[in-house]
Design an enzyme around this catalytic site. Sequence first.
Site, PDB file in Angstrom:
ATOM      1  N   ARG A  90       0.833  -1.205   0.000  1.00  0.00           N
ATOM      2  CA  ARG A  90       0.000   0.000   0.000  1.00  0.00           C
ATOM      3  C   ARG A  90       0.868   1.255   0.000  1.00  0.00           C
ATOM      4  O   ARG A  90       0.565   2.230  -0.692  1.00  0.00           O
ATOM      5  CB  ARG A  90      -0.926   0.000   1.218  1.00  0.00           C
ATOM      6  N   ASN A 145     -10.707  -3.907  -2.064  1.00  0.00           N
ATOM      7  CA  ASN A 145     -10.509  -2.844  -3.055  1.00  0.00           C
ATOM      8  C   ASN A 145      -9.515  -3.277  -4.134  1.00  0.00           C
ATOM      9  O   ASN A 145      -8.618  -4.083  -3.855  1.00  0.00           O
ATOM     10  CB  ASN A 145      -9.984  -1.581  -2.365  1.00  0.00           C
ATOM     11  N   CYS A 165     -19.137  -1.113  -0.217  1.00  0.00           N
ATOM     12  CA  CYS A 165     -18.261  -0.018   0.190  1.00  0.00           C
ATOM     13  C   CYS A 165     -18.974   0.768   1.284  1.00  0.00           C
ATOM     14  O   CYS A 165     -20.210   0.737   1.380  1.00  0.00           O
ATOM     15  CB  CYS A 165     -17.964   0.871  -1.018  1.00  0.00           C
ATOM     16  N   HIS A 195     -15.920   4.326  -5.561  1.00  0.00           N
ATOM     17  CA  HIS A 195     -14.998   5.435  -5.304  1.00  0.00           C
ATOM     18  C   HIS A 195     -15.027   6.479  -6.419  1.00  0.00           C
ATOM     19  O   HIS A 195     -14.065   7.213  -6.622  1.00  0.00           O
ATOM     20  CB  HIS A 195     -13.570   4.923  -5.057  1.00  0.00           C
ATOM     21  N   TYR A 247     -13.794  10.734  -2.603  1.00  0.00           N
ATOM     22  CA  TYR A 247     -12.826  10.256  -3.593  1.00  0.00           C
ATOM     23  C   TYR A 247     -12.794  11.107  -4.857  1.00  0.00           C
ATOM     24  O   TYR A 247     -11.846  11.011  -5.637  1.00  0.00           O
ATOM     25  CB  TYR A 247     -13.121   8.798  -3.946  1.00  0.00           C
TER      26      TYR A 247
END
Length: 424
Positions: A90, A145, A165, A195, A247
């Site tokens: 990440r 995700n 989500c 998103h 987002y």
Amino acid sequence: MKLSIIGGGSTYTPELIDGFARLSSSLPIEELWLVDTDPARLALVAGMAQRMFAAAGHPGRVIPTLDLVAGVSDADAVLIQLRIGGQAARHGDETFPHAVCCIGQETTGPGGFAKALRTVPVVLSVAETIRTHAKPDAWIIDFTNPVGIVTRALLNEGHRAVGLCNVAIGFQRKFANLLGVDHRAIRLDHVGLNHLSWERGVWLRDVSGASRDVLPELIGTHLTELAEEIELPPHLISLLGNVPSYYLRYFYAHDEVLREQGSGPSRAQAVLEVEQALLDIYADTSMNTKPDLLSKRGGAFYSEAAVDLIASLTSDRGDVQVVNLRNNGSLPFLPDDHVIEVSATVGAHGVQALPIAPLDDDIRGLISQVAGYERLALDAAIHGGRDRVLRAMMAHPLVLQFDRAEKLTDLLLAENSQHLAWAR
């Protein structure tokens, strides 16, 4: 009911356990299997989960296992919450795009693409085990995700899957709080991709059962609070006449976000510190309630969303929730097999999108462009190959330029080669 969580050793899992314990009347779990590949983390999280169930008087058993087949055998539903490569990967997603002045994010843009490449093959492998060993009508609930791409991968392979989500349920709670009403009286007109979504209506149900759209009222009287919530200018909300998700900052305020990202640690570094502190808490055998620190881990209201979704799928409540599902003509400018995130009725039959009013040109255009990238990204995740990665990278509206796309492709492959068998 047997419910299985793939990635059950996540430090986030006690958030789900808290929801399952509090809402046990809606979701009667007899066995909760936590499946993970990390025995140390799994033992700590499972111990915490067992104590939380016991403290809440929940009769269900929490069973940790490293054996995927045992974990999903005869399951009624399976939740998938995986992070391939952990927080280290990440961190790469959140930083390598900075080399060419693109935002770094784990679900959006080049970083989200990297996560899709790592994740899709693993999720599809897990799903095949579920198909073979879970109950024939078992549901797969995808939390992993990027939810839209992963859910489309599952549906394209014929799995009984739906994506979830927490953006919409967070907005539902926020709007209810601003209006001073129970969140259950609020239904959202939520539309877009995962998103990449907008709230185009906020329907408030009164005591008679009638509903009216109070979004104009919210924008008129709470514009400042809404703008602060999504960290975008108030005038943008007024201009759109709707509330974009947080987002959309990565598109509407890209350069501002990029400057912010260059001024401090990555989100992955911050989460890593929180995770270690949470594991220390879970190791304390006197702890049997969700720690306050867990709120800093992210994923607010996921547990409520998960309980609502699984309960509706298994008990045929027919209520309205926001989910990721196959398009099937709901947005006529997208292919039927694309996955969209919209308000839908949920029951034992599955999920069915509510009718969607035509979208404004700017919103339709952005959705179309990102959807095109998503289709190319899934092709690259399944089949591999540098050229497939390059085409998908170039298609993303935050990239576009060929030279930038080539540099990002090489950076992505260098960061992720250990997770991509075809790139080693």
